[in-house]
Design a protein around this motif. Sequence first.
Motif, PDB file in Angstrom:
ATOM      1  N   GLY A 182      23.712  -4.130  47.963  1.00  0.00           N
ATOM      2  CA  GLY A 182      22.713  -3.714  46.980  1.00  0.00           C
ATOM      3  C   GLY A 182      22.348  -2.255  47.064  1.00  0.00           C
ATOM      4  N   GLY A 183      22.694  -1.600  48.185  1.00  0.00           N
ATOM      5  CA  GLY A 183      22.388  -0.184  48.334  1.00  0.00           C
ATOM      6  C   GLY A 183      23.011   0.689  47.256  1.00  0.00           C
ATOM      7  N   TRP A 184      24.106   0.216  46.647  1.00  0.00           N
ATOM      8  CA  TRP A 184      24.733   0.959  45.546  1.00  0.00           C
ATOM      9  C   TRP A 184      23.797   1.087  44.350  1.00  0.00           C
ATOM     10  N   PHE A 185      22.856   0.186  44.234  1.00  0.00           N
ATOM     11  CA  PHE A 185      22.027   0.116  43.032  1.00  0.00           C
ATOM     12  C   PHE A 185      20.566   0.486  43.282  1.00  0.00           C
ATOM     13  N   VAL A 186      20.323   1.156  44.407  1.00  0.00           N
ATOM     14  CA  VAL A 186      18.984   1.675  44.705  1.00  0.00           C
ATOM     15  C   VAL A 186      19.054   3.197  44.625  1.00  0.00           C
ATOM     16  N   ASP A 187      18.337   3.775  43.673  1.00  0.00           N
ATOM     17  CA  ASP A 187      18.397   5.219  43.470  1.00  0.00           C
ATOM     18  C   ASP A 187      17.545   6.001  44.455  1.00  0.00           C
ATOM     19  N   GLY A 188      16.533   5.357  45.014  1.00  0.00           N
ATOM     20  CA  GLY A 188      15.693   6.065  45.980  1.00  0.00           C
ATOM     21  C   GLY A 188      14.521   5.213  46.416  1.00  0.00           C
ATOM     22  N   ILE A 189      13.887   5.647  47.497  1.00  0.00           N
ATOM     23  CA  ILE A 189      12.687   4.964  47.973  1.00  0.00           C
ATOM     24  C   ILE A 189      11.652   6.008  48.373  1.00  0.00           C
ATOM     25  N   GLU A 190      10.399   5.592  48.394  1.00  0.00           N
ATOM     26  CA  GLU A 190       9.312   6.434  48.890  1.00  0.00           C
ATOM     27  C   GLU A 190       8.548   5.602  49.916  1.00  0.00           C
ATOM     28  N   GLY A 191       8.816   5.875  51.194  1.00  0.00           N
ATOM     29  CA  GLY A 191       8.184   5.106  52.248  1.00  0.00           C
ATOM     30  C   GLY A 191       9.149   4.846  53.387  1.00  0.00           C
ATOM     31  N   ASP A 192       8.890   3.801  54.149  1.00  0.00           N
ATOM     32  CA  ASP A 192       9.650   3.480  55.351  1.00  0.00           C
ATOM     33  C   ASP A 192      10.890   2.655  55.021  1.00  0.00           C
ATOM     34  N   PRO A 193      12.082   3.186  55.241  1.00  0.00           N
ATOM     35  CA  PRO A 193      13.293   2.417  54.934  1.00  0.00           C
ATOM     36  C   PRO A 193      13.453   1.159  55.778  1.00  0.00           C
ATOM     37  N   SER A 194      13.009   1.189  57.041  1.00  0.00           N
ATOM     38  CA  SER A 194      13.171   0.007  57.884  1.00  0.00           C
ATOM     39  C   SER A 194      12.349  -1.176  57.367  1.00  0.00           C
ATOM     40  N   SER A 195      11.206  -0.893  56.723  1.00  0.00           N
ATOM     41  CA  SER A 195      10.403  -1.989  56.175  1.00  0.00           C
ATOM     42  C   SER A 195      11.088  -2.620  54.972  1.00  0.00           C
ATOM     43  N   ILE A 231      14.312  -2.912  54.714  1.00  0.00           N
ATOM     44  CA  ILE A 231      15.352  -3.755  55.309  1.00  0.00           C
ATOM     45  C   ILE A 231      14.751  -5.055  55.832  1.00  0.00           C
ATOM     46  N   GLY A 232      13.489  -4.996  56.272  1.00  0.00           N
ATOM     47  CA  GLY A 232      12.839  -6.251  56.666  1.00  0.00           C
ATOM     48  C   GLY A 232      11.794  -6.177  57.751  1.00  0.00           C
ATOM     49  N   ILE A 233      11.831  -5.128  58.591  1.00  0.00           N
ATOM     50  CA  ILE A 233      10.828  -4.987  59.647  1.00  0.00           C
ATOM     51  C   ILE A 233      10.540  -3.506  59.838  1.00  0.00           C
ATOM     52  N   GLY A 234       9.293  -3.119  59.619  1.00  0.00           N
ATOM     53  CA  GLY A 234       8.915  -1.714  59.660  1.00  0.00           C
ATOM     54  C   GLY A 234       8.670  -1.237  61.089  1.00  0.00           C
ATOM     55  N   LEU A 235       9.560  -0.425  61.619  1.00  0.00           N
ATOM     56  CA  LEU A 235       9.417   0.047  62.997  1.00  0.00           C
ATOM     57  C   LEU A 235       8.121   0.836  63.216  1.00  0.00           C
ATOM     58  N   PRO A 236       7.737   1.745  62.312  1.00  0.00           N
ATOM     59  CA  PRO A 236       6.478   2.457  62.525  1.00  0.00           C
ATOM     60  C   PRO A 236       5.273   1.526  62.584  1.00  0.00           C
ATOM     61  N   LEU A 237       5.253   0.502  61.727  1.00  0.00           N
ATOM     62  CA  LEU A 237       4.121  -0.422  61.736  1.00  0.00           C
ATOM     63  C   LEU A 237       4.140  -1.298  62.986  1.00  0.00           C
ATOM     64  N   VAL A 238       5.305  -1.755  63.406  1.00  0.00           N
ATOM     65  CA  VAL A 238       5.381  -2.557  64.636  1.00  0.00           C
ATOM     66  C   VAL A 238       4.903  -1.725  65.824  1.00  0.00           C
TER      67      VAL A 238
END
Length: 225
Positions: free
Chosen positions: A180-193, A195-202
């Motif tokens: 699905g990464g082919w169809f995501v143009d960009g994000i604003e925030g934590d990429p690990s979250s 994916i499923g688990i936010g390292l900064p928040l943990v």
Amino acid sequence: MSDPSARSAAPRFILASASPARLSVLRAAGVSPFVRVSEVDEDAVQGKLGPDAAPDTVVTELARAKALDVFTALTGDPVLADAVIVGCDSMLHIDDELLGKPHSVDIARERWRAMRGGSGELLTGHSLLRVRGGVVVGEAADHCGTLVRFGTPSDEDLEAYLATGEPLKVAGAFTLDGLGGWFVDGIEGDPSSVIGIGLPLVRELLGRVGLGIAQLWAGNPPASA
């Protein structure tokens, strides 16, 4: 005053999730967790919260239910002598709807046709239980949200993506770290979250119960170590 024994602990990290993506994020971050999958009835949890529950409340309470379910299931297991249990739940908030896994091609297709060229917020609830001597001695929970901007896959590409089965098994019918990464143009925030688990928040939640990343690394070394 902080408890010196708590600061010197090297607790076992227990991941209350079957998600291979979450497991991959943790392993890449130097943590080899003990995996135990919860058996929470997510529909029942959402039903108790009611239709007016805020989206962040929904994902956080689902994460809490999963962590507590795994704690109960492991009662009496030596792994609970010194551990942290982390439960997570991700959903896509878009057009005032909270979307989980589509489970069917038809639903995933409908969602992608609505998402193409638009954006939504991927919300991930996190719940952490600090366990010592088989007893919960601390708890911290929160959520994080990341804005996801979707591309515009052609009908041919969308059908090929749906045929892989990947979007049927993930929140919002997309991945950032997979096909699905082919169809995501960009994000604003934590990429690990996303994916499923936010390292900064943990990391923040660990701090709330008196633990740091060095202790997590010490208690959960890579399998090859």
